[in-house]
Motif scaffolding. Structure first.
Motif, mmCIF file in Angstrom:
data_model
loop_
_atom_site.group_PDB
_atom_site.id
_atom_site.type_symbol
_atom_site.label_atom_id
_atom_site.label_comp_id
_atom_site.label_asym_id
_atom_site.label_seq_id
_atom_site.Cartn_x
_atom_site.Cartn_y
_atom_site.Cartn_z
ATOM 1 N N GLU A 249 0.999 -1.145 0.378
ATOM 2 C CA GLU A 249 -0.152 -0.064 -0.099
ATOM 3 C C GLU A 249 1.007 1.212 0.510
ATOM 4 O O GLU A 249 0.746 2.269 -1.088
ATOM 5 C CB GLU A 249 -1.075 -0.274 1.347
ATOM 6 N N SER A 250 2.037 1.156 0.980
ATOM 7 C CA SER A 250 3.153 2.679 0.492
ATOM 8 C C SER A 250 3.359 2.655 -0.550
ATOM 9 O O SER A 250 3.986 4.100 -1.179
ATOM 10 C CB SER A 250 3.614 2.159 1.786
ATOM 11 N N ILE A 251 4.087 1.609 -1.720
ATOM 12 C CA ILE A 251 4.336 2.145 -2.400
ATOM 13 C C ILE A 251 3.548 2.379 -3.892
ATOM 14 O O ILE A 251 3.797 2.853 -4.041
ATOM 15 C CB ILE A 251 5.189 0.429 -2.974
ATOM 16 N N LEU A 252 2.306 2.157 -3.918
ATOM 17 C CA LEU A 252 1.501 1.940 -4.252
ATOM 18 C C LEU A 252 1.331 3.566 -3.994
ATOM 19 O O LEU A 252 0.875 4.182 -5.495
ATOM 20 C CB LEU A 252 0.149 1.474 -4.400
ATOM 21 N N THR A 253 1.044 3.973 -2.819
ATOM 22 C CA THR A 253 0.435 5.091 -2.850
ATOM 23 C C THR A 253 1.267 6.565 -2.827
ATOM 24 O O THR A 253 1.152 7.288 -3.738
ATOM 25 C CB THR A 253 -0.256 5.777 -1.146
ATOM 26 N N ALA A 254 2.852 5.817 -2.961
ATOM 27 C CA ALA A 254 3.658 6.889 -3.402
ATOM 28 C C ALA A 254 3.648 6.844 -4.788
ATOM 29 O O ALA A 254 4.028 8.047 -5.782
ATOM 30 C CB ALA A 254 4.872 6.181 -2.581
ATOM 31 N N GLU A 255 4.134 5.792 -5.739
ATOM 32 C CA GLU A 255 3.671 6.218 -6.966
ATOM 33 C C GLU A 255 3.585 6.746 -7.909
ATOM 34 O O GLU A 255 2.908 7.260 -8.569
ATOM 35 C CB GLU A 255 4.073 4.447 -8.152
ATOM 36 N N MET A 256 1.461 6.341 -7.520
ATOM 37 C CA MET A 256 0.875 6.488 -7.880
ATOM 38 C C MET A 256 0.051 8.130 -7.546
ATOM 39 O O MET A 256 -0.605 8.499 -8.635
ATOM 40 C CB MET A 256 -0.762 5.536 -7.409
ATOM 41 N N GLY A 257 0.352 8.523 -6.491
ATOM 42 C CA GLY A 257 0.552 10.338 -6.398
ATOM 43 C C GLY A 257 1.507 10.433 -7.087
ATOM 44 O O GLY A 257 0.799 12.059 -7.835
ATOM 45 N N ARG A 258 2.789 10.393 -7.308
ATOM 46 C CA ARG A 258 3.549 10.984 -8.120
ATOM 47 C C ARG A 258 3.128 10.861 -9.538
ATOM 48 O O ARG A 258 3.625 11.718 -10.224
ATOM 49 C CB ARG A 258 4.753 10.175 -7.594
ATOM 50 N N THR A 259 2.053 9.916 -9.884
ATOM 51 C CA THR A 259 1.999 10.112 -11.389
ATOM 52 C C THR A 259 1.503 11.043 -11.515
ATOM 53 O O THR A 259 0.847 11.466 -12.703
ATOM 54 C CB THR A 259 1.125 8.304 -11.446
ATOM 55 N N ALA A 260 -0.009 11.127 -10.145
ATOM 56 C CA ALA A 260 -1.086 11.492 -10.219
ATOM 57 C C ALA A 260 -0.478 13.337 -10.079
ATOM 58 O O ALA A 260 -1.584 14.304 -11.207
ATOM 59 C CB ALA A 260 -1.923 11.699 -9.439
ATOM 60 N N GLY A 261 0.517 13.372 -10.058
ATOM 61 C CA GLY A 261 0.878 14.271 -9.828
ATOM 62 C C GLY A 261 1.369 15.629 -10.983
ATOM 63 O O GLY A 261 1.750 16.240 -11.687
ATOM 64 N N ARG A 262 1.716 14.769 -12.206
ATOM 65 C CA ARG A 262 3.014 14.534 -13.431
ATOM 66 C C ARG A 262 0.955 14.920 -14.511
ATOM 67 O O ARG A 262 1.816 15.368 -15.311
ATOM 68 C CB ARG A 262 3.540 13.485 -13.969
ATOM 69 N N ARG A 263 0.323 14.117 -14.205
ATOM 70 C CA ARG A 263 -0.822 14.922 -15.295
ATOM 71 C C ARG A 263 -1.053 15.774 -14.932
ATOM 72 O O ARG A 263 -1.539 16.682 -14.069
ATOM 73 C CB ARG A 263 -1.919 13.532 -14.854
#
Length: 263
Positions: A249-263
């Motif tokens: 959950e920690s990895i998905l939160t960090a990586e998917m949150g970073r992806t959302a920030g790029r869009r």
């Protein structure tokens, strides 16, 4: 010539050495090492003939071969070149540099827990019952070509739906599921298999497929092992093995949150 050797020349040599080393690793992973050695031998002979011996006729012939050969190599190794450029753009330091110059647009946002929690719960349930699964989560690069290899679903992310798709008697359980823009886009998808010789032998075809797609695309590949029930992630061409629910959950939160920030 040697008395004019300066810091710029040292940097030039170092950069060429790094480039050749990276090309060597890339060719070794793609099982094209003999081709790389052959190219290096030809380049050395070409430089020796044209620059040192100054043989004009043979040198001009080899010059033409080099100019035509570059185009041929681009066509022959287009997938490897694309992978090289992707790895260059996906490098952590390059991303930090891009984020620095575009901080307002790339500021990380909080990932959507409604999309992450069902994935984590489904993975934990499948891990407990040793149900094999392979879930690919799209990030910045679209996975339309992968989606086209499977059956389109286009449904909300749901724990029961994920578990039913990967149920052992399901016709789609052997392929990969693709999640894009907080929706399950497709299942039963076919992924490219990595031929990296450094993959541990105990890891099966799902792990190789997950590593293969993570090497070619900007994505997160989650694997649930059918033999051990272990949960792993393949990302940026590397594994994170034996993950707990909290770590996943920690990895998905960090990586998917970073992806959302790029869009």
């Amino acid at each position: 010539m040697f008395f004019n050797f300066g810091i710029k020349d040292a940097i030039d040599i170092l950069l060429v050495a790094l480039m050749l080393y990276y090309l060597y690793r890339l060719m070794k992973e793609s099982r094209s090492l003999n081709v790389f050695i052959g190219i290096m031998v030809f380049v050395v002979v070409w430089i020796f003939v044209s620059q040192i011996l100054e043989m004009r006729l043979l040198g001009s012939i080899m010059d033409k071969l080099v100019s035509v050969g570059v185009i041929g190599l681009i066509i022959l190794f287009q997938e490897d070149i694309r992978k090289f450029l992707y790895n260059l753009g996906a490098h952590q330091r390059i991303r930090l540099l891009v984020d620095f110059f575009a901080s307002d647009r790339t500021r990380p946002k909080e990932a959507d827990k409604e999309a992450i929690v069902p994935i984590v719960l489904a993975c934990m349930s499948m891990s407990k019952h040793k149900v094999g699964a392979l879930i690919v989560i799209e990030r910045t690069a679209p996975l339309d070509d992968v989606v086209a290899t499977g059956d389109v679903i286009d449904a909300n992310i749901n724990q029961r739906l994920i578990e039913n798709i990967f149920f052992k008697n399901s016709p789609l359980h052997d392929g990969a599921m693709v999640i894009s823009k907080k929706r399950i886009k497709a299942a039963g998808c076919i992924l490219p298999v990595s031929h990296n010789l450094d993959i541990p032998k105990e890891l099966g075809l799902r792990h190789r497929a997950a590593l293969g797609i993570s090497q070619e695309c900007d994505c997160i590949a989650i694997i649930v092992s059918e033999e051990t029930g272990g949960i792993s992630i393949a990302m940026n061409g590397s594994f994170q093995l034996r993950l707990s629910a909290e770590k996943l959950e920690s990895i998905l939160t960090a990586e998917m949150g970073r992806t959302a920030g790029r869009r």
